[in-house]
Write an enzyme that holds these catalytic residues in place. Structure first.
Site, PDB file in Angstrom:
ATOM      1  N   ASP A 237       0.634  -1.254  -0.042  1.00  0.00           N
ATOM      2  CA  ASP A 237       0.124   0.047   0.023  1.00  0.00           C
ATOM      3  C   ASP A 237       0.921   1.336   0.096  1.00  0.00           C
ATOM      4  OD1 ASP A 237      -3.107   0.653   0.410  1.00  0.00           O
ATOM      5  OD2 ASP A 237      -2.050   2.041   1.639  1.00  0.00           O
TER       6      ASP A 237
ATOM      7  N   TYR B  55      -3.391  11.502   1.282  1.00  0.00           N
ATOM      8  CA  TYR B  55      -3.791  11.544  -0.109  1.00  0.00           C
ATOM      9  C   TYR B  55      -4.080  12.685  -0.955  1.00  0.00           C
ATOM     10  CZ  TYR B  55      -5.486   6.693   0.674  1.00  0.00           C
ATOM     11  OH  TYR B  55      -5.320   5.139   1.167  1.00  0.00           O
TER      12      TYR B  55
ATOM     13  N   HIS C 197      -4.684  -7.874  -0.293  1.00  0.00           N
ATOM     14  CA  HIS C 197      -4.015  -6.637   0.059  1.00  0.00           C
ATOM     15  C   HIS C 197      -3.215  -6.378   1.438  1.00  0.00           C
ATOM     16  CE1 HIS C 197      -3.468  -2.478  -1.038  1.00  0.00           C
ATOM     17  NE2 HIS C 197      -3.697  -1.930   0.135  1.00  0.00           N
TER      18      HIS C 197
END
Length: 463
Positions: free
Chosen positions: A231, A377, A434
């Site tokens: 990630d 982000y 993930h």
């Protein structure tokens, strides 16, 4: 004949120009010069004097906070019934959310002392770097006789935390009779995540964060070290390899990716001519174009919200523990296996226990870090960050890429070769998703150790 000659000349010119453009696009971009001592804390940098001390860090939670959380979870839940026959396709199923909240309130929180002791099983520390208090777990192997000890920077992502590594750390730090290597693990909470302080200044993006993590390793006396991450940990690790290759012994990731300018052309080749770039046994890892696009659109809505208005969604979640749990745990359903969307419970306990999942939610809740975690982000998608063009800069340090079949996406070696110029290991695992460190820690550990062994046995090009 004259027209044919003209056509040949024109085609030759077009081919020459195309080849020149190809060379231009695939040439490594220069490494950007960043200030690795830039101040990111509150107020004026002129008044800042860094405290380089490394201190033990107590992650204990005040009992009043736990009691207040119990009261909040005791309020009547006003939820809409899910649509008939729906699991997690519309998001977190409200019927199952009621069960999670009840377990959280009536079973998990009454044994918080036990959960807190579990989280304290590894040594926790903090230090101050570039104006930020950085928290990290630091575990040294107890027995090293006959083993080579290698420092390892272990980097988590969102919506994870250092909690992801609690099964992996013991494997890494305990001598394995089948390997000559054992690892000294440093697992930081990313700045703005968990117990690490978030930046007070704008433009603290992945490139700048990676330098803070690199500086942490230098602070601990490690001039050279290994990096592993998924990630955000994948991107941050790649950035460290780009910006500080002299410090990186090897980079291993369970989510290798690149946004290189040429990657879309290579994806086109994979989609329309898969037999040329994908082995038959690896085809299940690569979805057809329409299916892949649809899946990524469905799963990336959160990134658009957090990339544009992180403080709005952050405020909503920080004031609502039930919403926080639903928002975070929904990712542990779909990102673990997309097929779990069809299940009423999201398949959450197929790979994890509710205690494990709520430990991770609690780290965000007790540290009030959901907003600061989501700001990464926004900074990552900023013009300033994208202008660094890091994806066009080649990574020459030894690289290992492990793919777990149910992860969000995968790239072929051809696509990865645009950026990773020293790919010494590329693997495909038919199990896992993930959150590989939590789901299949043994598989990830073996893959990583095999990578390390290749790094130190294969002659490496001089940088």
């Amino acid at each position: 004949m004259g027209a044919l000659r003209i056509l040949v000349v024109v085609l030759a010119i077009i081919a020459g120009m195309s080849y020149h453009k190809y060379l231009e696009l695939t040439r490594s971009a220069p490494i950007p010069e960043l200030n690795d001592s830039e101040y990111w804390g509150p107020g004026s940098a002129a008044k800042y004097k860094e405290n380089a001390a490394i201190k033990a860090y107590d992650i204990s939670v005040k009992p009043q906070l736990i009691e207040d959380l119990k009261r909040q979870l005791s309020r009547p839940l006003v939820l809409h019934e899910p649509l008939e026959g729906i699991g997690f396709q519309y998001g977190f199923n409200s019927k199952y959310l009621e069960k999670v909240v009840a377990y959280w309130r009536d079973t998990y929180l009454p044994k918080w002392g036990e959960r807190e002791a579990f989280l304290k099983q590894f040594p926790h520390y903090e230090t101050q770097i570039q104006g930020l208090h950085v928290h990290f777990i630091h575990v040294k192997p107890k027995s090293t006789e006959g083993k080579k000890v290698l420092p390892l920077l272990l980097i988590h992502g969102w919506p994870g935390s250092v909690r992801e590594f609690y099964k992996l750390i013991p494997l890494l730090t305990k001598p394995n009779p089948k390997s000559e290597y054992v690892f000294e693990v440093i697992a930081p909470s990313l700045p703005g995540y968990g117990w690490s302080q978030g930046a007070s200044k704008v433009n603290f993006g992945p490139a700048q964060m990676s330098l803070v993590l690199r500086n942490l390793m230098l602070r601990l006396g490690h001039e050279k070290f290994l990096v592993q991450g998924g990630d955000w940990g994948s991107l941050l690790g790649a950035n460290i390899a780009v910006l500080s290759p002299q410090n990186v012994l090897g980079y291993h990731s369970n989510f290798c990716s690149t946004n290189h300018p040429m990657v879309h052309l290579y994806k086109f080749l994979r989609i329309w001519f898969p037999s040329f770039v994908v082995n038959e046994e690896h085809k299940p890892f690569f979805k057809p174009f329409g299916e892949e696009l649809s899946y990524l659109l469905e799963e990336s809505g959160y990134a658009h919200i957090q990339g544009s208005k992180p403080d709005t969604i952050g405020t909503t979640l920080s004031q609502n523990p039930v919403g926080l749990a639903a928002y975070i745990l929904e990712k542990f359903s779909t990102w673990t296996n997309p097929a779990y969307r069809k299940l009423e419970d999201g398949g959450l306990t197929k790979r994890f226990t509710l205690d494990e999942l709520l430990d991770n939610v609690m780290i965000y809740y007790i540290t009030n870090s959901i907003t600061t975690s989501q700001r990464l982000y926004s900074e990552a998608f900023s013009f300033a960050q994208m202008g660094l063009n890091l994806d066009a800069t080649h990574i020459t340090v030894p690289t290992g890429c492990a793919r777990f079949i149910h992860d969000l996406m995968h790239l072929t070696d051809l696509e990865l070769s645009l950026r990773f110029k020293n790919l010494v290991q590329s693997t495909y695992h038919k199990d896992g998703g993930h959150f590989a460190a939590m789901e299949v820690p043994q598989t990830l550990y073996i893959d990583f150790v095999e990578f390390v062994e290749k790094v130190f046995t294969k002659p490496q090009p001089k940088l």
